[in-house]
Design a protein around this motif. Structure first.
Motif, PDB file in Angstrom:
ATOM      1  N   CYS A  56     -10.095  -2.876  -3.492  1.00 53.02           N
ATOM      2  CA  CYS A  56     -10.059  -2.722  -2.027  1.00 53.02           C
ATOM      3  C   CYS A  56     -10.184  -4.036  -1.275  1.00 53.02           C
ATOM      4  N   ASN A  57     -10.973  -4.962  -1.803  1.00 60.44           N
ATOM      5  CA  ASN A  57     -11.328  -6.147  -1.020  1.00 60.44           C
ATOM      6  C   ASN A  57     -11.032  -7.481  -1.694  1.00 60.44           C
ATOM      7  N   GLY A  58     -10.841  -7.490  -2.996  1.00 60.62           N
ATOM      8  CA  GLY A  58     -10.688  -8.755  -3.707  1.00 60.62           C
ATOM      9  C   GLY A  58      -9.247  -9.113  -3.993  1.00 60.62           C
ATOM     10  N   VAL A  59      -8.605  -8.345  -4.806  1.00 63.05           N
ATOM     11  CA  VAL A  59      -7.230  -8.610  -5.219  1.00 63.05           C
ATOM     12  C   VAL A  59      -6.309  -8.345  -4.034  1.00 63.05           C
ATOM     13  N   HIS A  60      -5.389  -9.269  -3.780  1.00 61.86           N
ATOM     14  CA  HIS A  60      -4.478  -9.055  -2.653  1.00 61.86           C
ATOM     15  C   HIS A  60      -3.316  -8.160  -3.078  1.00 61.86           C
ATOM     16  N   ILE A  61      -3.274  -6.992  -2.488  1.00 62.15           N
ATOM     17  CA  ILE A  61      -2.134  -6.093  -2.643  1.00 62.15           C
ATOM     18  C   ILE A  61      -1.663  -5.789  -1.230  1.00 62.15           C
ATOM     19  N   GLN A  65      -0.197   1.836  -1.551  1.00 63.48           N
ATOM     20  CA  GLN A  65      -0.088   3.255  -1.907  1.00 63.48           C
ATOM     21  C   GLN A  65       0.924   3.470  -3.024  1.00 63.48           C
ATOM     22  N   THR A  66       1.991   2.712  -3.032  1.00 63.51           N
ATOM     23  CA  THR A  66       2.984   2.838  -4.095  1.00 63.51           C
ATOM     24  C   THR A  66       2.376   2.507  -5.446  1.00 63.51           C
ATOM     25  N   ARG A  67       1.589   1.448  -5.512  1.00 62.76           N
ATOM     26  CA  ARG A  67       1.019   0.999  -6.785  1.00 62.76           C
ATOM     27  C   ARG A  67      -0.176   1.830  -7.225  1.00 62.76           C
ATOM     28  N   LEU A  68      -0.973   2.325  -6.268  1.00 64.08           N
ATOM     29  CA  LEU A  68      -2.219   3.006  -6.618  1.00 64.08           C
ATOM     30  C   LEU A  68      -2.219   4.504  -6.325  1.00 64.08           C
ATOM     31  N   ALA A  69      -1.198   4.990  -5.645  1.00 63.05           N
ATOM     32  CA  ALA A  69      -1.025   6.414  -5.324  1.00 63.05           C
ATOM     33  C   ALA A  69      -2.029   6.932  -4.299  1.00 63.05           C
ATOM     34  N   PHE A  70      -2.759   6.033  -3.651  1.00 61.30           N
ATOM     35  CA  PHE A  70      -3.711   6.408  -2.611  1.00 61.30           C
ATOM     36  C   PHE A  70      -3.706   5.337  -1.534  1.00 61.30           C
ATOM     37  N   GLU A  71      -4.075   5.729  -0.328  1.00 55.71           N
ATOM     38  CA  GLU A  71      -4.226   4.766   0.766  1.00 55.71           C
ATOM     39  C   GLU A  71      -5.478   3.917   0.505  1.00 55.71           C
ATOM     40  N   ARG A  72      -5.458   2.680   0.979  1.00 49.27           N
ATOM     41  CA  ARG A  72      -6.616   1.805   0.839  1.00 49.27           C
ATOM     42  C   ARG A  72      -7.846   2.447   1.480  1.00 49.27           C
ATOM     43  N   SER A  73      -7.669   3.135   2.616  1.00 49.39           N
ATOM     44  CA  SER A  73      -8.798   3.765   3.302  1.00 49.39           C
ATOM     45  C   SER A  73      -9.436   4.859   2.441  1.00 49.39           C
ATOM     46  N   ARG A  84     -11.517   3.028  -0.105  1.00 49.08           N
ATOM     47  CA  ARG A  84     -12.708   2.472   0.543  1.00 49.08           C
ATOM     48  C   ARG A  84     -13.740   3.559   0.821  1.00 49.08           C
ATOM     49  N   ALA A  85     -13.279   4.764   1.154  1.00 54.22           N
ATOM     50  CA  ALA A  85     -14.209   5.883   1.367  1.00 54.22           C
ATOM     51  C   ALA A  85     -14.919   6.240   0.062  1.00 54.22           C
ATOM     52  N   LEU A  86     -14.180   6.255  -1.049  1.00 50.03           N
ATOM     53  CA  LEU A  86     -14.788   6.524  -2.350  1.00 50.03           C
ATOM     54  C   LEU A  86     -15.762   5.409  -2.725  1.00 50.03           C
ATOM     55  N   LEU A  87     -15.378   4.173  -2.451  1.00 52.04           N
ATOM     56  CA  LEU A  87     -16.257   3.029  -2.695  1.00 52.04           C
ATOM     57  C   LEU A  87     -17.567   3.185  -1.920  1.00 52.04           C
TER      58      LEU A  87
END
Length: 89
Positions: A52-57, A63-71, A74-77
């Motif tokens: 969410c915060n370190g690796v630049h995507i 969403q294409t790479r991880l199948a979920f929105e960053r938000s 972040r909510a799960l985090l």
């Protein structure tokens, strides 16, 4: 890593090794109930934090790479991070 499904058992599979033992207590079409060690909880927290915060995507690819929105991640985090103080006891 050995993960075998045992039909008819509440504990569907057990993964042993590494820093601890993660146990799947129940799994079905709605989700899974997992038991993780304190170290495994920290690993999940740290990995999500890096994604969410370190690796630049770039947002367009996230969403294409991880199948979920960053938000969503972040909510799960935040939920996992909220458990960490309790896990230190």
């Amino acid at each position: 890593m050995d993960a075998r499904v045992k039909p008819g058992h509440d504990e569907s599979w057990i993964r042993k090794g590494g820093l601890g033992t993660m146990i799947c207590l129940r799994i079905n079409e709605e989700g899974a109930d997992l038991r993780v060690t304190r170290d495994e909880l920290h690993m999940l927290n740290n990995a999500l934090n890096e994604v969410c915060n370190g690796v630049h995507i770039h947002e367009d690819a996230f969403q294409t790479r991880l199948a979920f929105e960053r938000s969503d991640l972040r909510a799960l985090l935040a939920q996992i991070g909220g458990l960490l103080p309790q896990a230190r006891n």
